[in-house]
Design a protein around this motif. Sequence first.
Motif, PDB file in Angstrom:
ATOM      1  N   VAL A   1      39.378 -27.597 -41.329  1.00 30.18           N
ATOM      2  CA  VAL A   1      39.554 -29.047 -41.335  1.00 30.18           C
ATOM      3  C   VAL A   1      40.906 -29.352 -40.708  1.00 30.18           C
ATOM      4  O   VAL A   1      41.906 -28.720 -41.063  1.00 30.18           O
ATOM      5  CB  VAL A   1      39.487 -29.625 -42.770  1.00 30.18           C
TER       6      VAL A   1
ATOM      7  N   SER B   1      40.104 -35.993 -38.257  1.00 27.32           N
ATOM      8  CA  SER B   1      39.023 -36.329 -39.186  1.00 27.32           C
ATOM      9  C   SER B   1      38.513 -37.741 -38.927  1.00 27.32           C
ATOM     10  O   SER B   1      37.348 -38.050 -39.168  1.00 27.32           O
ATOM     11  CB  SER B   1      39.501 -36.193 -40.637  1.00 27.32           C
TER      12      SER B   1
ATOM     13  N   SER C   1      34.077 -25.878 -37.478  1.00 28.15           N
ATOM     14  CA  SER C   1      33.800 -26.885 -38.501  1.00 28.15           C
ATOM     15  C   SER C   1      32.454 -26.618 -39.162  1.00 28.15           C
ATOM     16  O   SER C   1      31.552 -26.036 -38.556  1.00 28.15           O
ATOM     17  CB  SER C   1      33.773 -28.287 -37.873  1.00 28.15           C
TER      18      SER C   1
END
Length: 342
Positions: free
Chosen positions: A16, A260, A60
């Motif tokens: 992340v 994000s 991811s």
Amino acid sequence: MAEVRNKQVVLRDYVVGFPKESDMNTVEGRITLKVPEGSNDVLLKNLYLSCDPYMRVLMSKMGHEGFGCYIPGSPIAGLGVSKVLESGHPDYKKGDLVWGMTKWEEFSLVPATQIDFKIEHTDVPLSYYTGILGMPGLTAYVGFFEVGSPKKGENVFISAASGAVGQLVGQFAKLTGCYVVGSAGSKEKVDLLKNKLGFDGAFNYKEESELDATLKRYFPEGIDIYFENVGGKTLDAVLLNMKLHGRIPVCGMISQYNLSQHEGVTNLAHLIFKRIKMEGFVVNDFYHSYSKFLEFVLPHIREGKVVYVEDIAEGLENGPAALVGLYTGRNVGKQVVVVARD
């Protein structure tokens, strides 16, 4: 046959945000150097591994539609140059040099379908098949010529211009007779674009507070072709400066891969006003053009009309640092990891 050591780079867990070296481990696996009886697989000794921006997406949990994602605890995968040690497939034999999808390890047993092409021309550095003669080179070729549809005298802007793809797009544009400007992230890279790669102009985007004004300075008449590698604020500023019937081949958006919350683009209405063609493309759809591409680029390499800059990391254990460096702009030119030289 006895097992041998097989050094590997494995993903520790899904990533992340910005990837870190610690997201990967270099471990010692084991492999039997034998193709299983009746298998069509190919046993490879990996020589050169390619570090490419798309690999961040595969780290991811969501992965990439059509490409999947890496599996934590398993070796990461990417494009590489390898030597065939043993083959269960009739198209490949011991000693063949190939490039295609392999794992980040010393030896890999892969399905023959993961090999993209056999290497026929060895009078150029083998590492070039991770770059100028591999996926990045073909990407630059089809993105510029087939998606961008350039004409002599047009104005071309390239973001991430010193990278594996951008440096080639700029040189192909100059060969076509275009005016070419690139953006990059350091003085060293800007100097490289202007002094070694033959760009007409270049700037460090980190030093430009108003990209719109910067682009107007370099392109007072506007941009015909924008080769898109970064997305975000750069794309937003470019849209204000495109010419009527301009083209935007969309190759990548590296500025967004680690966010994000992706940045919004507010100037998309200019696609309408200026009748701009903006088209994304994936190089896999153009592998049928590879032989035509080689016919185009090999003479230019041999004659010194196209040059290629590589950033070499020696040893598989230095692979994680090399890969992570892509996302902070640490590399200068095409990032390559050397596993073995023969």
